[in-house]
Design an enzyme around this catalytic site. Structure first.
Site, PDB file in Angstrom:
ATOM      1  N   CYS A 289      18.992  14.990  58.672  1.00 18.34           N
ATOM      2  CA  CYS A 289      17.966  15.145  57.719  1.00 18.34           C
ATOM      3  C   CYS A 289      17.600  13.921  56.991  1.00 18.34           C
ATOM      4  CB  CYS A 289      18.414  16.133  56.398  1.00 18.34           C
ATOM      5  SG  CYS A 289      18.979  17.935  57.113  1.00 18.34           S
ATOM      6  N   ALA A 290      16.600  13.226  57.711  1.00 22.34           N
ATOM      7  CA  ALA A 290      16.637  11.647  57.754  1.00 22.34           C
ATOM      8  C   ALA A 290      15.548  11.010  56.875  1.00 22.34           C
ATOM      9  CB  ALA A 290      16.370  11.187  58.975  1.00 22.34           C
ATOM     10  N   ALA A 291      14.649  11.959  56.471  1.00 24.11           N
ATOM     11  CA  ALA A 291      13.391  11.283  55.451  1.00 24.11           C
ATOM     12  C   ALA A 291      13.927  11.172  54.081  1.00 24.11           C
ATOM     13  CB  ALA A 291      12.309  12.101  55.720  1.00 24.11           C
ATOM     14  N   PRO A 292      13.454  10.093  53.385  1.00 19.63           N
ATOM     15  CA  PRO A 292      12.771   9.173  53.976  1.00 19.63           C
ATOM     16  C   PRO A 292      13.407   8.016  54.447  1.00 19.63           C
ATOM     17  CG  PRO A 292      12.961   8.851  51.499  1.00 19.63           C
ATOM     18  CD  PRO A 292      13.804  10.187  51.981  1.00 19.63           C
TER      19      PRO A 292
ATOM     20  N   LYS B 168      19.083   6.072  54.349  1.00 21.00           N
ATOM     21  CA  LYS B 168      20.368   5.980  55.105  1.00 21.00           C
ATOM     22  C   LYS B 168      20.252   5.865  56.554  1.00 21.00           C
ATOM     23  CE  LYS B 168      22.141   9.062  51.332  1.00 21.00           C
ATOM     24  NZ  LYS B 168      20.831   9.740  51.264  1.00 21.00           N
TER      25      LYS B 168
ATOM     26  N   ASP C 221      14.001  20.637  63.800  1.00 16.33           N
ATOM     27  CA  ASP C 221      14.836  21.482  62.700  1.00 16.33           C
ATOM     28  C   ASP C 221      16.068  21.426  63.110  1.00 16.33           C
ATOM     29  OD1 ASP C 221      16.013  23.562  61.493  1.00 16.33           O
ATOM     30  OD2 ASP C 221      15.128  25.185  62.129  1.00 16.33           O
TER      31      ASP C 221
ATOM     32  N   ASP D  67      22.766  14.710  55.690  1.00 22.01           N
ATOM     33  CA  ASP D  67      22.405  14.495  54.380  1.00 22.01           C
ATOM     34  C   ASP D  67      21.447  15.696  53.912  1.00 22.01           C
ATOM     35  OD1 ASP D  67      22.024  13.383  51.775  1.00 22.01           O
ATOM     36  OD2 ASP D  67      20.632  11.921  52.231  1.00 22.01           O
TER      37      ASP D  67
ATOM     38  N   CYS E 120      23.057  15.257  47.220  1.00 20.29           N
ATOM     39  CA  CYS E 120      22.725  14.664  45.699  1.00 20.29           C
ATOM     40  C   CYS E 120      22.648  15.675  44.992  1.00 20.29           C
ATOM     41  CB  CYS E 120      21.502  13.860  45.666  1.00 20.29           C
ATOM     42  SG  CYS E 120      20.036  14.530  46.211  1.00 20.29           S
TER      43      CYS E 120
HETATM   44  C1  LIG Z   1      18.311  14.625  50.893  1.00 23.08           C
HETATM   45  S1  LIG Z   1      16.903  14.391  51.941  1.00 23.08           S
HETATM   46  C2  LIG Z   1      17.296  13.413  52.813  1.00 23.08           C
HETATM   47  C3  LIG Z   1      17.461  11.769  52.388  1.00 23.08           C
HETATM   48  C4  LIG Z   1      17.580  10.736  53.758  1.00 23.08           C
HETATM   49  N1  LIG Z   1      18.698  10.975  54.227  1.00 23.08           N
HETATM   50  C5  LIG Z   1      17.654   9.340  53.052  1.00 23.08           C
HETATM   51  O1  LIG Z   1      18.851   8.854  52.623  1.00 23.08           O
HETATM   52  O2  LIG Z   1      16.540   8.835  52.824  1.00 23.08           O
HETATM   53  C6  LIG Z   1      16.729  15.960  52.597  1.00 23.08           C
HETATM   54  C7  LIG Z   1      15.674  16.019  53.847  1.00 23.08           C
HETATM   55  O3  LIG Z   1      15.937  17.090  54.747  1.00 23.08           O
HETATM   56  C8  LIG Z   1      14.807  17.591  55.256  1.00 23.08           C
HETATM   57  N2  LIG Z   1      14.963  19.009  55.742  1.00 23.08           N
HETATM   58  C9  LIG Z   1      15.097  20.159  55.091  1.00 23.08           C
HETATM   59  N3  LIG Z   1      15.466  21.185  55.808  1.00 23.08           N
HETATM   60  C10 LIG Z   1      15.433  20.768  57.202  1.00 23.08           C
HETATM   61  C11 LIG Z   1      15.763  21.212  58.407  1.00 23.08           C
HETATM   62  N4  LIG Z   1      15.957  22.766  58.599  1.00 23.08           N
HETATM   63  N5  LIG Z   1      15.709  20.168  59.601  1.00 23.08           N
HETATM   64  C12 LIG Z   1      15.492  19.030  59.358  1.00 23.08           C
HETATM   65  N6  LIG Z   1      15.289  18.523  58.293  1.00 23.08           N
HETATM   66  C13 LIG Z   1      15.414  19.182  56.944  1.00 23.08           C
HETATM   67  C14 LIG Z   1      13.745  17.417  54.162  1.00 23.08           C
HETATM   68  O4  LIG Z   1      12.570  17.470  54.639  1.00 23.08           O
HETATM   69  C15 LIG Z   1      14.376  16.218  53.285  1.00 23.08           C
HETATM   70  O5  LIG Z   1      13.699  15.129  53.844  1.00 23.08           O
END
Ligand SMILES: C[S@@+](CC[C@H](N)C(=O)[O-])C[C@H]1O[C@@H](n2cnc3c(N)ncnc32)[C@H](O)[C@@H]1O
Length: 426
Positions: free
Chosen positions: A248-251, A254, A297, A316, A369
């Site tokens: 779950c990488a964005a933005p 990490k 996903d 994450d 978080c």
């Molecule tokens: C806590 S944030 C991640 C922060 C990121 N790791 C960073 O350090 O910048 C959680 C992320 O999970 C994504 N997300 C939510 N459900 C998801 C899924 N089923 N598959 C992939 N990503 C998902 C969201 O779009 C969001 O960007």
């Protein structure tokens, strides 16, 4: 447009439209030229979010008829006015006249007198802000207080208090550019006061700065990232040419740190939000790093990945973000009690699925978080129960080695609230 009118619009967007402050504020800041004005707009918008129940009560007590429908924005403008009277050094006469002028600019000419009258009344009465119930006393919704009382019976008040502090600015030194000591020296030379944090690359600034004042920021010498979030890459500890999944990488904070620590890993960074994924690419570009970005996903990896399993996975997980309320006070009003069960269920789906894509002997780091046990230790505990080939590896920084994972509380070592659990596959 008058700055108070813009502040009312920001508050309106968040409270009535459910748009996050980090989107609504920059949208209105665009209309202002000076840095000073942009900062004041941020101060008023954040301030209202932090103190909403008390401001709401004060305004509602002074108005004869609640403002509804289209007039709601005038109510939000009154919150902005009231915040100025209680929490800023802006002289009351200026706060009141500017706020009344904002009412005119918002095209509620007929309500200018009401705004003037209500704010003058509040100013004249000098009534202390109400602390009549827990929500008012802690400026926090009752459902969050209830969950925090259950999780932290001895220190829930302290946790809430810390969630209302102004957060410090943390930097992450880029190991590929220079050592942390070298960057600390560069900061001193640039008259930026800073100290080293507890994880290897973390630097805590004594006071926040515009990033453009930081030496080498544009060319990637450092990034802005809270001290707690910086533990993720360190705890996952990628090595050599390993295949790593950032689920779950964005933005991408990490994602970039993982590559700074181990530039030769093959990193796949996934997110199901295409717009947010663009920000991962921007962050990688600034730091001249490379990863394979996939819009997909994390609970259905089979649909987009045909390659080998991964040596390490960072999960994450999407969460309530209750650990970062000090940075995002709008979370208190955007999140709802029911979200927690829904999030916990999504987290367990992603958790189970990622585990299938981890090699035997591989490591998965589960992170949130959040400061709620449902998303953290209860989540990991349930996972361990249903997953016989998973072993929890304690984290040295945990207060107690027998705890399930490491819960960092907001304000601890000046960090955000965060949770980490490290698991190894048999
Ligand atoms: C806590 S944030 C991640 C922060 C990121 N790791 C960073 O350090 O910048 C959680 C992320 O999970 C994504 N997300 C939510 N459900 C998801 C899924 N089923 N598959 C992939 N990503 C998902 C969201 O779009 C969001 O960007």
């Amino acid at each position: 447009m008058n700055l108070r009118a813009l502040a009312a619009k920001v508050v309106f967007q968040v409270l009535e439209k459910g748009i996050s402050l980090s989107v609504a504020l920059p949208d209105q800041q665009r209309h202002l030229e000076s840095g000073k004005d942009k900062a004041l707009l941020a101060e008023l918008s954040y301030g209202v979010m932090r103190h909403l129940p008390q401001l709401d009560k004060q305004v509602s007590d002074c108005i004869s008829k609640p403002l509804k429908g289209k007039q709601r924005i005038v109510h939000q403008l009154l919150l902005v006015g009231c915040y100025q009277l209680y929490f800023t050094r802006i002289p009351s006469h200026a706060a009141i006249s500017e706020t009344a002028e904002a009412c005119r600019q918002l095209k509620f000419e007929g309500m200018v007198k009401v705004v003037n009258g209500v704010l003058r009344n509040i100013q004249r009465q000098e009534k202390p802000l109400s602390t009549d119930n827990d929500t008012l006393a802690h400026n926090t919704p009752a459902w969050i207080i209830k969950r925090l009382k259950a999780a932290y019976p001895d220190n829930w008040q302290h946790v809430i208090e810390q969630s209302h502090q102004r957060p410090p600015m943390w930097l992450r030194n880029n190991q590929q550019s220079q050592t942390r000591d070298e960057y600390l020296t560069a900061l001193t030379d640039a008259n930026v006061e800073a100290t080293a944090g507890s994880s290897n690359d973390a630097i805590l600034l004594t006071s926040p700065r515009d990033v453009m004042q930081l030496p080498g920021f544009e060319t990637g010498a450092a990034s802005v990232q809270d001290g707690a979030a910086q533990w993720a890459a360190t705890l996952l500890a990628p090595q050599g040419e390993e295949r790593v999944l950032d689920a779950c990488a964005a933005p991408g904070g990490k994602t970039c740190h993982l590559l700074e620590l181990a530039p030769n890993i093959k990193l796949v960074a996934v997110d199901n939000d295409a717009k947010r994924l663009e920000r991962v690419q921007q962050n990688l570009d600034r730091l001249s790093l490379e990863a394979e970005l996939i819009h997909g996903d994390a609970a259905n990896i089979d649909s987009w990945w045909q390659g080998d399993k991964f040596d390490r996975i960072l999960l994450d997980a999407p969460c309530s973000a209750t650990g970062v309320i000090r940075r995002h006070p709008d979370i208190k009003w955007l999140r709802k009690n029911n979200d927690i069960e829904e999030l916990a269920s999504l987290q367990s789906q992603i958790f189970d699925h990622c585990w299938q894509w981890l090699k035997p002997g591989g490591t998965l780091l589960y992170a949130t978080c959040s400061i709620l046990p449902q998303e953290n230790k209860d989540q990991v505990s349930a996972f361990l129960q249903r997953t016989p080939d998973a072993t929890l590896v304690p984290i040295t920084q945990q207060a107690n080695p027998s705890d399930i994972g490491w819960q960092i509380l907001p304000g601890q070592e000046n960090m955000d609230g965060f949770y980490y659990a490290r698991l190894v596959k048999d």
